[in-house]
Design a protein around this motif. Structure first.
Motif, PDB file in Angstrom:
ATOM      1  N   ALA A   1      11.220  -7.306  -8.902  1.00  0.00           N
ATOM      2  CA  ALA A   1      11.076  -7.234  -7.441  1.00  0.00           C
ATOM      3  C   ALA A   1       9.775  -7.887  -6.998  1.00  0.00           C
ATOM      4  N   GLY A   2       9.859  -8.698  -5.972  1.00  0.00           N
ATOM      5  CA  GLY A   2       8.657  -9.351  -5.469  1.00  0.00           C
ATOM      6  C   GLY A   2       8.965 -10.149  -4.218  1.00  0.00           C
ATOM      7  N   THR A   3       7.926 -10.601  -3.564  1.00  0.00           N
ATOM      8  CA  THR A   3       8.091 -11.441  -2.382  1.00  0.00           C
ATOM      9  C   THR A   3       7.094 -12.582  -2.433  1.00  0.00           C
ATOM     10  N   MET A   4       7.460 -13.707  -1.808  1.00  0.00           N
ATOM     11  CA  MET A   4       6.610 -14.895  -1.842  1.00  0.00           C
ATOM     12  C   MET A   4       6.475 -15.453  -0.440  1.00  0.00           C
ATOM     13  N   LEU A   5       5.256 -15.465   0.093  1.00  0.00           N
ATOM     14  CA  LEU A   5       4.950 -16.026   1.400  1.00  0.00           C
ATOM     15  C   LEU A   5       3.881 -17.101   1.202  1.00  0.00           C
ATOM     16  N   LEU A   6       4.190 -18.321   1.570  1.00  0.00           N
ATOM     17  CA  LEU A   6       3.321 -19.452   1.271  1.00  0.00           C
ATOM     18  C   LEU A   6       2.576 -19.924   2.513  1.00  0.00           C
ATOM     19  N   SER A   7       1.296 -20.225   2.318  1.00  0.00           N
ATOM     20  CA  SER A   7       0.456 -20.751   3.404  1.00  0.00           C
ATOM     21  C   SER A   7      -0.868 -21.202   2.799  1.00  0.00           C
ATOM     22  N   PRO A   8      -1.505 -22.234   3.362  1.00  0.00           N
ATOM     23  CA  PRO A   8      -2.875 -22.520   2.948  1.00  0.00           C
ATOM     24  C   PRO A   8      -3.757 -21.294   3.178  1.00  0.00           C
ATOM     25  N   ILE A   9      -4.729 -21.104   2.319  1.00  0.00           N
ATOM     26  CA  ILE A   9      -5.617 -19.946   2.428  1.00  0.00           C
ATOM     27  C   ILE A   9      -6.314 -19.921   3.786  1.00  0.00           C
ATOM     28  N   ALA A  10      -6.683 -21.081   4.293  1.00  0.00           N
ATOM     29  CA  ALA A  10      -7.441 -21.150   5.543  1.00  0.00           C
ATOM     30  C   ALA A  10      -6.657 -20.648   6.745  1.00  0.00           C
ATOM     31  N   THR A  11      -5.334 -20.682   6.664  1.00  0.00           N
ATOM     32  CA  THR A  11      -4.524 -20.317   7.833  1.00  0.00           C
ATOM     33  C   THR A  11      -3.567 -19.166   7.564  1.00  0.00           C
ATOM     34  N   LEU A  12      -3.669 -18.528   6.414  1.00  0.00           N
ATOM     35  CA  LEU A  12      -2.742 -17.443   6.073  1.00  0.00           C
ATOM     36  C   LEU A  12      -2.889 -16.271   7.036  1.00  0.00           C
ATOM     37  N   ASP A  13      -1.791 -15.778   7.539  1.00  0.00           N
ATOM     38  CA  ASP A  13      -1.776 -14.556   8.342  1.00  0.00           C
ATOM     39  C   ASP A  13      -2.090 -13.388   7.414  1.00  0.00           C
ATOM     40  N   LEU A  14      -3.141 -12.644   7.704  1.00  0.00           N
ATOM     41  CA  LEU A  14      -3.546 -11.564   6.808  1.00  0.00           C
ATOM     42  C   LEU A  14      -2.512 -10.443   6.744  1.00  0.00           C
ATOM     43  N   ALA A  15      -1.661 -10.338   7.767  1.00  0.00           N
ATOM     44  CA  ALA A  15      -0.568  -9.372   7.695  1.00  0.00           C
ATOM     45  C   ALA A  15       0.412  -9.766   6.584  1.00  0.00           C
ATOM     46  N   ASP A  16       0.625 -11.075   6.428  1.00  0.00           N
ATOM     47  CA  ASP A  16       1.474 -11.551   5.333  1.00  0.00           C
ATOM     48  C   ASP A  16       0.824 -11.277   3.981  1.00  0.00           C
ATOM     49  N   LEU A  17      -0.495 -11.440   3.918  1.00  0.00           N
ATOM     50  CA  LEU A  17      -1.219 -11.124   2.689  1.00  0.00           C
ATOM     51  C   LEU A  17      -1.007  -9.656   2.311  1.00  0.00           C
ATOM     52  N   ASP A  18      -1.173  -8.777   3.283  1.00  0.00           N
ATOM     53  CA  ASP A  18      -1.022  -7.344   3.011  1.00  0.00           C
ATOM     54  C   ASP A  18       0.410  -7.007   2.595  1.00  0.00           C
ATOM     55  N   ARG A  19       1.370  -7.604   3.275  1.00  0.00           N
ATOM     56  CA  ARG A  19       2.778  -7.338   2.948  1.00  0.00           C
ATOM     57  C   ARG A  19       3.106  -7.779   1.528  1.00  0.00           C
ATOM     58  N   MET A  20       2.657  -8.973   1.177  1.00  0.00           N
ATOM     59  CA  MET A  20       2.962  -9.508  -0.145  1.00  0.00           C
ATOM     60  C   MET A  20       2.244  -8.726  -1.241  1.00  0.00           C
ATOM     61  N   HIS A  21       0.996  -8.398  -1.010  1.00  0.00           N
ATOM     62  CA  HIS A  21       0.255  -7.670  -2.034  1.00  0.00           C
ATOM     63  C   HIS A  21       0.758  -6.234  -2.186  1.00  0.00           C
ATOM     64  N   ARG A  22       1.281  -5.653  -1.104  1.00  0.00           N
ATOM     65  CA  ARG A  22       1.853  -4.316  -1.226  1.00  0.00           C
ATOM     66  C   ARG A  22       3.054  -4.332  -2.167  1.00  0.00           C
ATOM     67  N   THR A  23       3.904  -5.335  -2.011  1.00  0.00           N
ATOM     68  CA  THR A  23       5.076  -5.433  -2.880  1.00  0.00           C
ATOM     69  C   THR A  23       4.701  -5.868  -4.287  1.00  0.00           C
ATOM     70  N   ASN A  24       3.953  -6.957  -4.387  1.00  0.00           N
ATOM     71  CA  ASN A  24       3.722  -7.570  -5.691  1.00  0.00           C
ATOM     72  C   ASN A  24       2.683  -6.838  -6.538  1.00  0.00           C
ATOM     73  N   ILE A  25       1.633  -6.326  -5.914  1.00  0.00           N
ATOM     74  CA  ILE A  25       0.578  -5.648  -6.681  1.00  0.00           C
ATOM     75  C   ILE A  25       0.825  -4.140  -6.725  1.00  0.00           C
ATOM     76  N   ARG A  26       0.870  -3.509  -5.554  1.00  0.00           N
ATOM     77  CA  ARG A  26       1.099  -2.057  -5.567  1.00  0.00           C
ATOM     78  C   ARG A  26       2.465  -1.730  -6.196  1.00  0.00           C
ATOM     79  N   GLY A  27       3.485  -2.516  -5.843  1.00  0.00           N
ATOM     80  CA  GLY A  27       4.803  -2.272  -6.414  1.00  0.00           C
ATOM     81  C   GLY A  27       4.804  -2.370  -7.926  1.00  0.00           C
ATOM     82  N   THR A  28       4.157  -3.404  -8.448  1.00  0.00           N
ATOM     83  CA  THR A  28       4.065  -3.549  -9.907  1.00  0.00           C
ATOM     84  C   THR A  28       3.294  -2.385 -10.520  1.00  0.00           C
TER      85      THR A  28
END
Length: 247
Positions: free
Chosen positions: A94-121
């Motif tokens: 299980a995981g999710t992938m949201l792509l964006s340059p670091i300079a313009t990444l929506d931090l809400a997307d960062l939190d969503r992805m890390h919740r699934t990929n890091i906390r979920g793991t």
């Protein structure tokens, strides 16, 4: 293979309703495992996968839950053990992938992805460390992009590097338990998660990054997972790059 009994082995596959997870479910079932097919939002797809396994003569159930919710996942582990009598292998696809340059990444997307990929793991690995029987295996999915450094993958790679760290440290923490822990790092793989939003030109470019000149198939990764789940008792605390030779 080291096991505690001669009974068929039992596996729980998170994200088992689609993509690589679905291929892993079908491969493990073909190898004789009883399989719990975990889903988060697509129960119908999970039930469809269960139906394919049972129609082929295998044993499978569907179990649901938010991958990052420890209580929901504990219930999924409980359901697996209650249905089949134990647990030998946990595969966390299980995981999710949201792509964006670091300079313009929506931090809400960062939190969503890390919740699934890091906390979920972490949640799944923690439960597996306490539930998997002697002779078992824990397998988490990373990505080959952790070493190719492709632009726009910064946040995703950060989450998957964490997956590798969790997996390799857990392998050492389970000393004396005869439980292997490894990470599998696929290259570009033709799944809906990967193909979404990509042009044909970009897909062709990514396919040409390995000397096989094609995208991976979910079944390619499932082959590696099946090896680690069963016969590969001397492979432990490793990240296996399954990418056709991508540099």
């Amino acid at each position: 293979m080291s096991t505690t009994t001669d009974q068929p082995r039992i596996a729980l596959v998170t994200g088992g309703s689609g993509g690589i997870g679905r291929a892993v479910v079908k491969r493990l079932a073909a190898d004789g495992y009883a399989v719990a097919v975990h889903y988060s939002g697509n129960k119908d797809r999970a039930e469809e996968t269960v139906g394919e396994v049972t129609e082929a003569g295998g044993r499978a159930i569907a179990v649901g839950g938010d991958i990052a919710d420890e209580n929901a996942m504990a219930a999924a582990f409980d359901a697996t053990e209650n249905a089949f009598g134990g647990l030998d292998v946990v595969v966390n696809t299980a995981g999710t992938m949201l792509l964006s340059p670091i300079a313009t990444l929506d931090l809400a997307d960062l939190d969503r992805m890390h919740r699934t990929n890091i906390r979920g793991t972490f949640v799944v690995s923690q439960l597996a460390a306490n539930r998997v029987r002697t002779g078992g295996a824990i397998i988490n999915l990373s990505t080959s992009v952790t070493r190719t450094q492709l632009p726009s993958y910064g946040a995703y790679v950060a989450s998957k590097a964490a997956v590798e760290g969790i997996s390799l440290i857990l392998a050492r923490e389970l000393r004396g338990r005869d439980i292997t822990v490894n990470a599998v790092a696929p290259g570009p793989t033709a799944t809906p998660l990967f193909l979404e939003g990509k042009s044909e030109e970009l897909i062709d470019q990514l396919a040409s990054m390995n000397p096989m000149n094609r995208l991976g198939a979910p079944e390619d990764t499932a082959e590696t997972v099946a090896f680690l789940a069963g016969p590969a008792r001397w492979v432990n605390g490793q990240t296996i790059f399954t990418n056709g030779g991508m540099a």
